[in-house]
Design a protein around this motif. Sequence first.
Motif, PDB file in Angstrom:
ATOM      1  N   PRO A  80      42.999  47.722  37.171  1.00 47.69           N
ATOM      2  CA  PRO A  80      41.845  47.440  38.050  1.00 47.69           C
ATOM      3  C   PRO A  80      40.811  46.580  37.331  1.00 47.69           C
ATOM      4  CG  PRO A  80      42.432  49.770  38.111  1.00 47.69           C
ATOM      5  CD  PRO A  80      43.232  49.164  36.997  1.00 47.69           C
ATOM      6  N   CYS A  81      39.982  45.922  38.108  1.00 52.44           N
ATOM      7  CA  CYS A  81      38.925  45.074  37.544  1.00 52.44           C
ATOM      8  C   CYS A  81      37.901  45.927  36.800  1.00 52.44           C
ATOM      9  CB  CYS A  81      38.223  44.292  38.655  1.00 52.44           C
ATOM     10  SG  CYS A  81      39.319  43.173  39.560  1.00 52.44           S
ATOM     11  N   TRP A  82      37.302  45.320  35.813  1.00 51.80           N
ATOM     12  CA  TRP A  82      36.227  45.995  35.073  1.00 51.80           C
ATOM     13  C   TRP A  82      34.908  45.698  35.764  1.00 51.80           C
ATOM     14  CZ3 TRP A  82      38.300  43.466  29.998  1.00 51.80           C
ATOM     15  CH2 TRP A  82      39.482  44.108  29.610  1.00 51.80           C
ATOM     16  N   GLY A  83      34.155  46.731  36.073  1.00 49.47           N
ATOM     17  CA  GLY A  83      32.857  46.533  36.691  1.00 49.47           C
ATOM     18  C   GLY A  83      32.732  47.296  37.996  1.00 49.47           C
ATOM     19  N   ASP A  84      31.685  47.019  38.740  1.00 47.46           N
ATOM     20  CA  ASP A  84      31.358  47.730  39.971  1.00 47.46           C
ATOM     21  C   ASP A  84      31.657  46.862  41.187  1.00 47.46           C
ATOM     22  OD1 ASP A  84      30.369  49.932  38.535  1.00 47.46           O
ATOM     23  OD2 ASP A  84      28.432  48.922  38.285  1.00 47.46           O
ATOM     24  N   THR A  85      32.052  47.521  42.262  1.00 48.31           N
ATOM     25  CA  THR A  85      32.303  46.801  43.508  1.00 48.31           C
ATOM     26  C   THR A  85      31.011  46.503  44.253  1.00 48.31           C
ATOM     27  OG1 THR A  85      32.635  48.901  44.668  1.00 48.31           O
ATOM     28  CG2 THR A  85      34.592  47.803  43.779  1.00 48.31           C
ATOM     29  N   HIS A  86      29.934  47.205  43.931  1.00 44.12           N
ATOM     30  CA  HIS A  86      28.664  47.017  44.616  1.00 44.12           C
ATOM     31  C   HIS A  86      27.547  46.794  43.584  1.00 44.12           C
ATOM     32  CE1 HIS A  86      31.046  49.018  47.750  1.00 44.12           C
ATOM     33  NE2 HIS A  86      30.215  48.472  48.624  1.00 44.12           N
ATOM     34  N   GLY A  87      26.611  45.967  43.955  1.00 47.85           N
ATOM     35  CA  GLY A  87      25.421  45.729  43.148  1.00 47.85           C
ATOM     36  C   GLY A  87      24.179  46.001  43.981  1.00 47.85           C
ATOM     37  N   TYR A  88      23.133  46.504  43.358  1.00 49.63           N
ATOM     38  CA  TYR A  88      21.929  46.890  44.070  1.00 49.63           C
ATOM     39  C   TYR A  88      20.717  46.242  43.397  1.00 49.63           C
ATOM     40  CZ  TYR A  88      25.102  50.550  45.706  1.00 49.63           C
ATOM     41  OH  TYR A  88      26.173  51.229  46.233  1.00 49.63           O
ATOM     42  N   ARG A  89      19.797  45.795  44.200  1.00 52.39           N
ATOM     43  CA  ARG A  89      18.560  45.242  43.654  1.00 52.39           C
ATOM     44  C   ARG A  89      17.362  45.791  44.419  1.00 52.39           C
ATOM     45  NH1 ARG A  89      18.254  38.854  45.589  1.00 52.39           N
ATOM     46  NH2 ARG A  89      17.945  39.266  47.821  1.00 52.39           N
ATOM     47  N   LEU A  90      16.241  45.766  43.748  1.00 54.70           N
ATOM     48  CA  LEU A  90      15.003  46.239  44.347  1.00 54.70           C
ATOM     49  C   LEU A  90      14.451  45.170  45.279  1.00 54.70           C
ATOM     50  CD1 LEU A  90      12.766  48.484  44.216  1.00 54.70           C
ATOM     51  CD2 LEU A  90      11.696  47.091  42.444  1.00 54.70           C
ATOM     52  N   CYS A  91      14.036  45.570  46.463  1.00 52.27           N
ATOM     53  CA  CYS A  91      13.372  44.647  47.383  1.00 52.27           C
ATOM     54  C   CYS A  91      11.998  45.206  47.716  1.00 52.27           C
ATOM     55  CB  CYS A  91      14.197  44.419  48.658  1.00 52.27           C
ATOM     56  SG  CYS A  91      14.771  45.916  49.491  1.00 52.27           S
ATOM     57  N   ARG A  92      11.031  44.316  47.805  1.00 53.45           N
ATOM     58  CA  ARG A  92       9.643  44.713  48.044  1.00 53.45           C
ATOM     59  C   ARG A  92       9.140  44.091  49.334  1.00 53.45           C
ATOM     60  NH1 ARG A  92       7.239  46.993  43.513  1.00 53.45           N
ATOM     61  NH2 ARG A  92       8.379  46.748  41.563  1.00 53.45           N
ATOM     62  N   LEU A  93       8.579  44.906  50.184  1.00 53.35           N
ATOM     63  CA  LEU A  93       7.986  44.475  51.439  1.00 53.35           C
ATOM     64  C   LEU A  93       6.513  44.863  51.426  1.00 53.35           C
ATOM     65  CD1 LEU A  93      10.842  45.600  53.856  1.00 53.35           C
ATOM     66  CD2 LEU A  93      10.379  43.283  53.063  1.00 53.35           C
ATOM     67  N   PRO A  94       5.718  44.387  52.373  1.00 51.97           N
ATOM     68  CA  PRO A  94       4.309  44.807  52.410  1.00 51.97           C
ATOM     69  C   PRO A  94       4.179  46.332  52.419  1.00 51.97           C
ATOM     70  CG  PRO A  94       4.676  42.993  53.926  1.00 51.97           C
ATOM     71  CD  PRO A  94       6.029  43.381  53.414  1.00 51.97           C
ATOM     72  N   ASP A  95       3.103  46.813  51.823  1.00 54.37           N
ATOM     73  CA  ASP A  95       2.885  48.255  51.717  1.00 54.37           C
ATOM     74  C   ASP A  95       2.899  48.917  53.093  1.00 54.37           C
ATOM     75  OD1 ASP A  95       2.670  48.007  49.015  1.00 54.37           O
ATOM     76  OD2 ASP A  95       0.483  47.939  48.997  1.00 54.37           O
ATOM     77  N   CYS A  96       3.394  50.155  53.106  1.00 50.75           N
ATOM     78  CA  CYS A  96       3.418  50.913  54.353  1.00 50.75           C
ATOM     79  C   CYS A  96       1.987  51.249  54.776  1.00 50.75           C
ATOM     80  CB  CYS A  96       4.222  52.210  54.166  1.00 50.75           C
ATOM     81  SG  CYS A  96       5.972  51.939  53.782  1.00 50.75           S
ATOM     82  N   PRO A  97       1.730  51.322  56.067  1.00 50.69           N
ATOM     83  CA  PRO A  97       0.363  51.622  56.529  1.00 50.69           C
ATOM     84  C   PRO A  97      -0.047  53.032  56.134  1.00 50.69           C
ATOM     85  CG  PRO A  97       1.925  51.674  58.346  1.00 50.69           C
ATOM     86  CD  PRO A  97       2.672  51.120  57.180  1.00 50.69           C
ATOM     87  N   PRO A  98      -1.341  53.288  55.998  1.00 59.75           N
ATOM     88  CA  PRO A  98      -1.810  54.646  55.657  1.00 59.75           C
ATOM     89  C   PRO A  98      -1.328  55.665  56.690  1.00 59.75           C
ATOM     90  CG  PRO A  98      -3.600  53.049  55.467  1.00 59.75           C
ATOM     91  CD  PRO A  98      -2.458  52.327  56.116  1.00 59.75           C
ATOM     92  N   GLY A  99      -0.897  56.802  56.214  1.00 58.91           N
ATOM     93  CA  GLY A  99      -0.418  57.854  57.101  1.00 58.91           C
ATOM     94  C   GLY A  99       1.035  57.733  57.497  1.00 58.91           C
ATOM     95  N   ALA A 100       1.758  56.723  56.983  1.00 59.99           N
ATOM     96  CA  ALA A 100       3.177  56.574  57.325  1.00 59.99           C
ATOM     97  C   ALA A 100       3.971  57.755  56.771  1.00 59.99           C
ATOM     98  CB  ALA A 100       3.718  55.267  56.768  1.00 59.99           C
ATOM     99  N   VAL A 101       4.958  58.215  57.525  1.00 58.65           N
ATOM    100  CA  VAL A 101       5.780  59.350  57.110  1.00 58.65           C
ATOM    101  C   VAL A 101       6.724  58.902  55.993  1.00 58.65           C
ATOM    102  CG1 VAL A 101       7.445  61.095  57.852  1.00 58.65           C
ATOM    103  CG2 VAL A 101       5.652  60.310  59.423  1.00 58.65           C
ATOM    104  N   PRO A 102       6.760  59.587  54.861  1.00 58.76           N
ATOM    105  CA  PRO A 102       7.673  59.208  53.775  1.00 58.76           C
ATOM    106  C   PRO A 102       9.129  59.223  54.220  1.00 58.76           C
ATOM    107  CG  PRO A 102       6.013  60.764  52.994  1.00 58.76           C
ATOM    108  CD  PRO A 102       5.879  60.710  54.485  1.00 58.76           C
ATOM    109  N   PHE A 103       9.932  58.399  53.539  1.00 53.32           N
ATOM    110  CA  PHE A 103      11.333  58.202  53.917  1.00 53.32           C
ATOM    111  C   PHE A 103      12.123  59.515  53.839  1.00 53.32           C
ATOM    112  CE2 PHE A 103      15.344  55.471  53.040  1.00 53.32           C
ATOM    113  CZ  PHE A 103      15.665  55.529  54.385  1.00 53.32           C
ATOM    114  N   ARG A 104      11.893  60.311  52.805  1.00 52.82           N
ATOM    115  CA  ARG A 104      12.631  61.567  52.653  1.00 52.82           C
ATOM    116  C   ARG A 104      12.254  62.544  53.765  1.00 52.82           C
ATOM    117  NH1 ARG A 104      15.172  63.945  47.935  1.00 52.82           N
ATOM    118  NH2 ARG A 104      14.429  62.138  46.738  1.00 52.82           N
ATOM    119  N   ASP A 105      10.970  62.558  54.154  1.00 59.97           N
ATOM    120  CA  ASP A 105      10.534  63.437  55.251  1.00 59.97           C
ATOM    121  C   ASP A 105      11.239  63.063  56.554  1.00 59.97           C
ATOM    122  OD1 ASP A 105       7.445  64.792  54.422  1.00 59.97           O
ATOM    123  OD2 ASP A 105       8.486  63.401  53.119  1.00 59.97           O
ATOM    124  N   LEU A 106      11.397  61.763  56.791  1.00 63.66           N
ATOM    125  CA  LEU A 106      12.084  61.323  58.012  1.00 63.66           C
ATOM    126  C   LEU A 106      13.526  61.810  58.041  1.00 63.66           C
ATOM    127  CD1 LEU A 106      10.792  57.645  58.357  1.00 63.66           C
ATOM    128  CD2 LEU A 106      10.242  59.579  59.845  1.00 63.66           C
TER     129      LEU A 106
END
Length: 478
Positions: A80-106
């Motif tokens: 098999p090939c050496w390495g990972d089949t998937h790569g992940y990078r951080l993406c940044r969008l404008p800040d969530c509005p005040p009072g937005a429900v956190p992702f884990r809570d959703l």
Amino acid sequence: MGTLGPGEAEWPGCGRPGRPRPIQNLLLLLGTLLSCSLGGGAQGPGEWTLWGSWSRCSSSCGRGVSVRSRRCIRLPGEDPCWGDTHGYRLCRLPDCPPGAVPFRDLQCALYNGRPVLGAPQTYQWVPFLGAPNQCDLNCLAEGHGFYRSFGRVLDGTPCGPAAQDLCVAGRCLSAGCDGLLGSGALEDRCGRCGGADDSCLWVQRVFRDAGAFAGYWNVTLIPAGARHIRVAHRSRNRLALVGADGRYVLNGDRADAPGTYEAAGTRVVYTRAAGPEETLSAAGPTTQDLLLQVLLREPNPGIEFEFWLPQERYGPFQARAQALGWSLRQPQPREVEPPSPEPPGPAWTPTPAPDPCPPCLDTRGRAHRLLHYCGSDFVFQARVLGRRRHAQETRYEVRVQLVYKSRGPLRGREYVWAPGRCPCPPLAARREYLLAVRRLVSADGAQDRLLLPRDGYARPWSPAEDSRARLAARHCPA
């Protein structure tokens, strides 16, 4: 025929009927035909296709994860090939509005009002953060004393309420300086991602001038672009810092308290211990020039300062410093050994000089090796490039050659600190050692050091020492 892993494709073998799938590469097909014509067998690992495009960000606001994938194409008999089949990078969008429900809570709220335990009773679920795995969706039934795991959280979920790391495929990963999660890429001291400290110069000097009267005296100019600034002295004198506009940032018309100050686009951490020691440190890079001064109250015992400067900015800085009457030692690029047999500068201790230090304890033996190997954070083979004394500490500059144990990233060149002006065991310049060191981070996070404890483990490296280290690793508790 063996079973292929996910994301892999197989080519027809020599003499076997079949036709490759359209996604397979033409060059690989030509290589297969050539191998068949020569009668050779397939060897080695397969080859990856090109990476696909990045997906949309997993979040609609704030920080999230973007993913890309690739496939492994291999011939019959290839690994098999050496390495990972998937790569992940951080993406940044404008800040969530005040009072937005956190992702884990959703994600927990998706199970509200649904029977999940095989009984008609339903519950309202909120995140439970006391479980061992931060990347499992552990939810607490409100008003009840139990929680339930609903598998993994979605990719891009923060590992904790205030954590910067994100969960990806069930693992808590941090983003390297290249933006890729889990890459471990770090900026070098020049500010280059994954660099080797070779695009900047290290400026270091001890200011020993003693003024004829009390008052402010110029120590050095810290030019724009400087990084990893550090200043230290031990006396009743006071360090002062002047901005590009001529105003005092620190210790001008009054004695400022220790703390963090904003200056020239960076944060300057000012410390003053109960004793006479005083320090300034800043990560940089500075966006404007700063002038370092000292307010003399007593004879100057010496002020140590150092910073890193881009190579193209060193010439103008040296010209300005010389115009002001400050002679600076010519620095060396970090990846170039000094041409002289001994490190230049009065602050370095030559190896042949007699050392008045008393003898160290005998720290040989298997028990001592296991104690320090298992209790250390890093074990590595290193070549000592130089030694310098800082007050009641000794700092070694080393080049890391081979890593045996690591609880974090190591750079190609590191500083190893040892307590006392006569450290035990002592390290000689231009020799190689096997070192077992600990990581020591100050409470304010301003200092992150590698510490060689007194009577710690530092043995001259040899093939026999290499075997002892590998054997010690097997006896450390997991």
